[in-house]
Design an enzyme around this catalytic site. Sequence first.
Site, PDB file in Angstrom:
ATOM      1  N   SER A   1      -9.561   1.788   3.092  1.00 46.88           N
ATOM      2  CA  SER A   1      -8.746   2.572   2.172  1.00 46.88           C
ATOM      3  C   SER A   1      -7.751   1.726   1.377  1.00 46.88           C
ATOM      4  CB  SER A   1      -7.973   3.644   2.955  1.00 46.88           C
ATOM      5  OG  SER A   1      -7.101   3.041   3.909  1.00 46.88           O
TER       6      SER A   1
ATOM      7  N   LYS B   1       0.843  -1.202   0.000  1.00 49.66           N
ATOM      8  CA  LYS B   1       0.000   0.000   0.000  1.00 49.66           C
ATOM      9  C   LYS B   1       0.874   1.247   0.000  1.00 49.66           C
ATOM     10  CE  LYS B   1      -3.919   1.936   2.620  1.00 49.66           C
ATOM     11  NZ  LYS B   1      -4.780   1.733   3.814  1.00 49.66           N
TER      12      LYS B   1
ATOM     13  N   SER C   1      -9.744  -0.774   7.186  1.00 46.25           N
ATOM     14  CA  SER C   1      -9.227  -0.527   5.839  1.00 46.25           C
ATOM     15  C   SER C   1      -8.528  -1.711   5.177  1.00 46.25           C
ATOM     16  CB  SER C   1      -8.269   0.668   5.854  1.00 46.25           C
ATOM     17  OG  SER C   1      -8.981   1.858   6.044  1.00 46.25           O
TER      18      SER C   1
END
Length: 471
Positions: A153, A78, A177
């Site tokens: 996210s 990420k 997330s």
Amino acid sequence: MDILDLSLCELSAAIKAKKISSLEATEACLKRIEKTKGLNNFITVCEEEAIKLSKRADAVISSGGEINPLLGVPIAVKDNILTKNIRSTCASKMLENFIPPYDATAVAKLISAGAVLLGKTNMDEFAMGSTNEFSAFGAAHNALDFTRVPGGSSGGSASAVAAKQTFGALGSDTGGSIRQPAAYNGVVGFKPTYSAVSRYGLVAFASSLDQIGPITRSVDDALVLCKAIFGKDVRDGTSADVSLPDELSGDVKGKVIGIADEFTEGLGEKEREAFFDAADALKKQGAKIKRVSIKSFEAALAVYYVLSSAEASSNLARFDGVKYGRRAESYTDISDLYEKTRTEFLGDEVKRRIMIGNYVLSSGYYDAYYVKALAARTVIKREYDEALSSCDALLCPTAPSVAPKIGSEPDPAKVYLSDVYTVPVNIAGLPAATVPFGHIDGMPLGVQVIGKAYSDGDVLSVAKAVERARG
């Protein structure tokens, strides 16, 4: 045999047996990323670096060196987890050209284990969002339905795993997330106990809630990644050693699985049916289902958004054009510089959360909101601990519904409701895994296994039992 159909564990075994080279696996992933680039799952693809690392792994294998389970395995990370000499943007214009001088501890451990870094995945800006629509680089798409959100996210990481662009990925979980996007894309997501993984090199959103964890195709794959990144780190004073088993038994015979009535009150009929099917599946494997109550469940979402926004407003104050981040080209004085820089380079959702955080921390409102939320946090943690004192794990939905259509919900407050089942886990600092179980209109649902703090291995073992029942 299509390399991309293999799980992480299967690929690892094939590389160890010299049936597949790391270079072959890496090139297959890179071709897949290019072929499916419309999903917009990657902000940066590290093709040259990935090829170099894969060749290095193959050289270790050829020389008869020690073979780690992650040696030569392609992994994605990420984009809020720092990578040395590789752009790390947090999906924000503010950090659009930021090249970190060091690796996050979790990344350094993956590289040390021989993993191959494919690139940095798309996300909601500064990890603030539940749909991946709040990215300065455009929305990522759900791997199973291009018209739907991948969740947030860590949407890019989850969609990349589901789309077979990578064999596993790291995400971060502040309020769900990792777990929510994993559920939306039909893959496994694991949020470890707070402190199990070092946060050094993770760009902070809400420091008391943030945690790095894996997104994979199977629970066994998640264990492999956890074993690589877990452990105490002198650069993160909150980190701790958390033990993990070498293998997961998946045996739930005699285990007590708690279900709170509050977990199912707001579910639709189909979602409720799928959830109880998962509970029945554990019961058939010998588990005992016990009803428990968590009366604070309804308050958790409000508590989370007060606390996380307060911490975000503090953590993001550093991105002002002076300390960190880009700077506005023209300004009259320092106040004007701050205002123009943050107005130009921060997105709407990030500004919204900063304003909420500033409000709840401001004079006259601090006691009414922030202090009250801290007190409520203590109650929430106590109620989860009490429920788990008589249960080996809790079973809970991961999200209220399947992934919604992109652009279908313009009201941010309603989007926040998709986190209702995940945020209590972060507030209480507990480990939780989501496993796909059930479908509605062809889209996957997830069921969440929650455990006591530091019982990460037990949580993954129960999750494996859910996975086995699903087939």
